[in-house]
Design a protein around this motif. Structure first.
Motif, PDB file in Angstrom:
ATOM      1  N   THR A 137     -20.860  38.700  27.904  1.00  0.00           N
ATOM      2  CA  THR A 137     -20.804  37.238  28.047  1.00  0.00           C
ATOM      3  C   THR A 137     -19.554  36.888  28.858  1.00  0.00           C
ATOM      4  O   THR A 137     -18.609  36.293  28.335  1.00  0.00           O
ATOM      5  CB  THR A 137     -20.779  36.550  26.668  1.00  0.00           C
ATOM      6  OG1 THR A 137     -19.687  37.074  25.898  1.00  0.00           O
ATOM      7  CG2 THR A 137     -22.080  36.746  25.909  1.00  0.00           C
TER       8      THR A 137
ATOM      9  N   ASP B 173     -18.745  34.649  30.925  1.00  0.00           N
ATOM     10  CA  ASP B 173     -18.330  33.249  30.984  1.00  0.00           C
ATOM     11  C   ASP B 173     -17.460  32.857  29.791  1.00  0.00           C
ATOM     12  O   ASP B 173     -16.772  31.841  29.825  1.00  0.00           O
ATOM     13  CB  ASP B 173     -19.546  32.322  31.044  1.00  0.00           C
ATOM     14  CG  ASP B 173     -20.287  32.422  32.367  1.00  0.00           C
ATOM     15  OD1 ASP B 173     -19.736  33.011  33.329  1.00  0.00           O
ATOM     16  OD2 ASP B 173     -21.419  31.920  32.443  1.00  0.00           O
ATOM     17  N   GLU B 174     -17.493  33.644  28.727  1.00  0.00           N
ATOM     18  CA  GLU B 174     -16.703  33.349  27.525  1.00  0.00           C
ATOM     19  C   GLU B 174     -15.377  34.101  27.492  1.00  0.00           C
ATOM     20  O   GLU B 174     -14.553  33.872  26.603  1.00  0.00           O
ATOM     21  CB  GLU B 174     -17.512  33.694  26.275  1.00  0.00           C
ATOM     22  CG  GLU B 174     -18.807  32.926  26.151  1.00  0.00           C
ATOM     23  CD  GLU B 174     -18.605  31.431  26.009  1.00  0.00           C
ATOM     24  OE1 GLU B 174     -17.575  31.001  25.463  1.00  0.00           O
ATOM     25  OE2 GLU B 174     -19.495  30.686  26.466  1.00  0.00           O
TER      26      GLU B 174
ATOM     27  N   ASP C  67     -25.416  28.399  22.332  1.00  0.00           N
ATOM     28  CA  ASP C  67     -24.217  29.105  22.776  1.00  0.00           C
ATOM     29  C   ASP C  67     -23.920  30.241  21.810  1.00  0.00           C
ATOM     30  O   ASP C  67     -23.825  30.012  20.603  1.00  0.00           O
ATOM     31  CB  ASP C  67     -23.005  28.166  22.824  1.00  0.00           C
ATOM     32  CG  ASP C  67     -23.146  27.085  23.871  1.00  0.00           C
ATOM     33  OD1 ASP C  67     -23.834  27.328  24.883  1.00  0.00           O
ATOM     34  OD2 ASP C  67     -22.558  26.010  23.684  1.00  0.00           O
TER      35      ASP C  67
END
Length: 173
Positions: free
Chosen positions: A142, A144-145, A171
């Motif tokens: 992930t 983007d996190e 999410d």
């Protein structure tokens, strides 16, 4: 201020809390976000008979480089727009962090850029490695996190590596 489990919130309190969270987050707060905030302990700050600040601590399973951890995950941390900058966020976070330290291996949350400074000042640390989610099909990165996942270390600073969360709808973090 009081702490109450989701099961002990009245229908009226749940409705009032949802209205406050919608006001605080705007259209970014979805039904899935609401579902993520349920099922744990709610720290509520009330003023004038209304909920003006909130933090939810829900249990999640994390893997830090393959080591399972019971995490106290913070969700829906918010202060009503008309009550911001009065210390309510610090008050609900004090209690939420006490709950995490007393009952979990680690605290975790996903923070917006705007809120990140608040957590860092309180001792939360940006996860120094990468993030992932354990899906039914296996481990999925992930990326983007990676810059928005913070942990509250209980037994020393995090070592880094891959931090994976359990799968959920919406999410992941």
């Amino acid at each position: 201020m009081r702490t109450v489990h989701t099961a002990d919130l009245t229908a009226g309190e749940r409705a009032q809390l949802r209205v406050m969270l919608d006001a605080a987050f705007g259209e970014r707060f979805t039904d899935t976000d609401w579902a993520h905030a349920l099922g744990g302990l709610h720290v509520l700050f009330e003023s004038g008979g209304r909920i003006v600040a909130h933090a939810s601590v829900v249990q999640r399973s994390l893997l830090a480089d393959g080591v399972p951890l019971r995490a106290g995950y913070l969700e829906a941390v918010a202060v009503h727009p008309g009550h911001q900058r009065l210390g309510y966020a610090a008050a609900v976070l004090d209690e939420a962090e006490r709950i995490v330290r007393a009952g979990y291996d680690i605290g975790a949350l996903s923070a917006s850029e705007r809120a990140a400074g608040l957590y860092v000042r309180r001792g939360w640390m940006l996860w120094p490695g990468t993030t992932a989610v354990l899906t039914p099909g296996g481990l999925v990165a992930t990326p983007d996190e990676d810059g928005s996942t913070y942990v509250l270390p209980i037994a020393g600073p995090p070592a880094g590596g891959v931090l994976a969360c359990d799968y959920r709808s919406g999410d992941f973090w």
